[in-house]
Design an enzyme around this catalytic site. Structure first.
Site, PDB file in Angstrom:
ATOM      1  N   HIS A   1     100.496 -16.811 -46.312  1.00 44.82           N
ATOM      2  CA  HIS A   1     100.814 -18.030 -46.181  1.00 44.82           C
ATOM      3  C   HIS A   1      99.576 -18.894 -46.465  1.00 44.82           C
ATOM      4  O   HIS A   1      98.894 -19.447 -45.470  1.00 44.82           O
ATOM      5  CB  HIS A   1     101.345 -18.234 -44.582  1.00 44.82           C
ATOM      6  CG  HIS A   1     101.947 -19.671 -44.266  1.00 44.82           C
ATOM      7  ND1 HIS A   1     102.766 -20.028 -43.695  1.00 44.82           N
ATOM      8  CD2 HIS A   1     101.724 -21.075 -45.245  1.00 44.82           C
ATOM      9  CE1 HIS A   1     103.270 -21.186 -43.696  1.00 44.82           C
ATOM     10  NE2 HIS A   1     102.729 -21.754 -44.643  1.00 44.82           N
TER      11      HIS A   1
ATOM     12  N   GLU B   1     105.695 -14.465 -38.867  1.00 47.27           N
ATOM     13  CA  GLU B   1     104.226 -14.355 -39.340  1.00 47.27           C
ATOM     14  C   GLU B   1     103.315 -14.328 -38.282  1.00 47.27           C
ATOM     15  O   GLU B   1     103.580 -15.065 -37.047  1.00 47.27           O
ATOM     16  CB  GLU B   1     103.984 -15.624 -40.242  1.00 47.27           C
ATOM     17  CG  GLU B   1     104.690 -15.951 -41.346  1.00 47.27           C
ATOM     18  CD  GLU B   1     104.526 -17.516 -42.362  1.00 47.27           C
ATOM     19  OE1 GLU B   1     103.564 -17.997 -41.773  1.00 47.27           O
ATOM     20  OE2 GLU B   1     105.321 -17.442 -43.242  1.00 47.27           O
TER      21      GLU B   1
ATOM     22  N   ARG C   1     109.496 -21.805 -46.473  1.00 50.20           N
ATOM     23  CA  ARG C   1     109.470 -21.158 -45.154  1.00 50.20           C
ATOM     24  C   ARG C   1     110.089 -19.808 -45.047  1.00 50.20           C
ATOM     25  O   ARG C   1     111.193 -20.035 -45.780  1.00 50.20           O
ATOM     26  CB  ARG C   1     110.206 -22.039 -43.861  1.00 50.20           C
ATOM     27  CG  ARG C   1     109.095 -23.427 -43.292  1.00 50.20           C
ATOM     28  CD  ARG C   1     107.748 -22.776 -42.735  1.00 50.20           C
ATOM     29  NE  ARG C   1     106.941 -23.787 -42.233  1.00 50.20           N
ATOM     30  CZ  ARG C   1     106.051 -24.503 -42.979  1.00 50.20           C
ATOM     31  NH1 ARG C   1     105.827 -24.017 -44.175  1.00 50.20           N
ATOM     32  NH2 ARG C   1     104.990 -25.500 -42.361  1.00 50.20           N
TER      33      ARG C   1
HETATM   34  C1  8YV Z   1     100.102 -25.064 -43.136  1.00 50.14           C
HETATM   35  C2  8YV Z   1     102.101 -25.424 -44.560  1.00 50.14           C
HETATM   36  O1  8YV Z   1      98.830 -25.686 -43.312  1.00 50.14           O
HETATM   37  O2  8YV Z   1     101.518 -27.644 -44.389  1.00 50.14           O
HETATM   38  C3  8YV Z   1     102.320 -26.765 -44.282  1.00 50.14           C
HETATM   39  O3  8YV Z   1     103.727 -27.105 -43.833  1.00 50.14           O
HETATM   40  O4  8YV Z   1     102.929 -24.632 -44.486  1.00 50.14           O
HETATM   41  C4  8YV Z   1     100.627 -24.975 -44.456  1.00 50.14           C
HETATM   42  O5  8YV Z   1     100.155 -25.896 -45.352  1.00 50.14           O
HETATM   43  C5  8YV Z   1      99.812 -23.974 -42.225  1.00 50.14           C
HETATM   44  O6  8YV Z   1     101.131 -23.911 -41.833  1.00 50.14           O
HETATM   45  C6  8YV Z   1      98.973 -24.318 -41.173  1.00 50.14           C
HETATM   46  O7  8YV Z   1      99.275 -25.147 -40.291  1.00 50.14           O
END
Ligand code: 8YV
Length: 324
Positions: free
Chosen positions: A285, A266, A237
């Site tokens: 992302h 983001e 993150r």
């Molecule tokens: C999400 C992600 O799919 O799963 C997670 O925590 O970071 C990604 O794979 C993305 O944030 C969309 O929701």
């Protein structure tokens, strides 16, 4: 009477049909705020919410007194106040496992593109600059045989490490709250304190979840520990990293390069210098963003919410204490 679901995320037609067979389903567009006045009536009656990037707040939970379960289509749930849910007896389900390998692939793609300057040099070819064979000014650095430092050694961190150790003969270091003896024997991985790992690794790859403890875990002092030739990768993150410190480190040769899939804000604001820096590969992302994996994540969330609302234990329950 059928239980009521609010959907705010991408589900396939088949997945929606599966839910509609069992529940009363309202689909909200991504552009609507979940707690917008026009959604109040839906929330007031909802037993479940399923979706991605859900903006869940205590106020929203107040407006949804019948809520039993939230199923996020993500493994991360830093956008959801878990304690508030637990206090109210609401289950939170996420989608681990099904995205592990895909997200690790993204991590490795960043390791390779940054080390070998793939994006920068592909742009250079596109710009018709390839007029003679390239010289040292455009050389990259090796990946095989180097040291990979994993900050966080959960499922995704281990999957990145496996690629490095078994595919590229890398030496693996990891910093993690608990030791991982199985991975130590499987990959020869060695556990280090964070500072020691930063100093020894050629590639530092962050995979820790965002929590109060990991917010800005990597900042000025941490970049200063890294080798000047070190490459920094973040697939966790954005807020785990102090982005200003990262920009400073990249601009001033404190570290060599960075591969980033996640950012403090983001989508990345236009004012960010990161995408324009030659030593940065910035992705929007895409960690889990393949057709197969996004479909599997959505299906996991559908299965979770179906089980939860049928009184069975969901497959991936975050706040296990809530399950009766
Ligand atoms: C999400 C992600 O799919 O799963 C997670 O925590 O970071 C990604 O794979 C993305 O944030 C969309 O929701």
């Amino acid at each position: 009477m059928k239980k009521r679901l609010v959907v705010q995320g991408r589900l396939s037609d088949a997945q929606l049909a599966e839910l509609r067979d069992l529940f009363e389903v309202a689909v909200l567009p991504k552009t609507t705020a979940l707690d917008a006045p026009e959604n109040r009536a839906l929330l007031a009656e909802a037993h479940g919410i399923i979706g991605s990037g859900l903006a869940i707040t205590p106020q929203l939970l107040d407006a949804a007194p019948n809520l039993n379960v939230i199923a996020t289509i993500s493994v991360g749930y830093d956008n959801i106040p878990v304690d508030e849910l637990t206090k109210r007896g609401i289950m939170l389900c996420n989608t681990p496992d099904v995205l592990t390998e895909t997200t690790a692939d993204t991590g490795f793609a960043l390791i390779m593109t940054t080390a070998r300057r793939v994006v920068e040099l592909a742009e250079w070819v596109k710009a018709d600059k390839w007029q003679a064979s390239i010289g040292p000014a455009l050389f990259g650095s090796d990946i095989h045989g180097k040291t990979l430092g994993m900050v966080g050694f959960g499922r995704i961190g281990q999957a990145v490490a496996r690629r490095g150790a078994l595919g590229f003969g890398m030496r693996v270091l990891y910093s993690n709250a608990s030791p991982k003896p199985d991975l130590e024997s499987e990959l020869g991985a060695q556990r280090r304190e964070l500072n020691a790992l930063l100093a020894e690794a050629d590639f530092v790859c962050v995979t820790v979840p965002l929590t109060a403890e990991t917010e800005h875990l990597i900042g000025t002092q941490e970049f200063a520990q890294m080798k000047p030739s070190g490459i920094f990768i973040n697939i966790a993150r954005g807020k785990v990293v102090d982005e200003r410190a990262l920009i400073h480190a990249l601009e001033n040769g404190v570290i060599h390069a960075a591969g980033l899939d996640v950012f403090e804000q983001e989508p990345l604001p236009a004012s960010s210098p990161l995408p324009r820096m030659a030593n940065v590969v910035a992705l929007p992302h895409i960690g889990s963003a393949t057709h197969e994996t996004r479909d599997a994540m959505a299906q996991r969330a559908v299965d979770n919410i179906r089980l939860a609302l049928q009184g069975e234990r969901p497959i991936s329950l975050v706040n296990k204490e809530v399950y009766p």
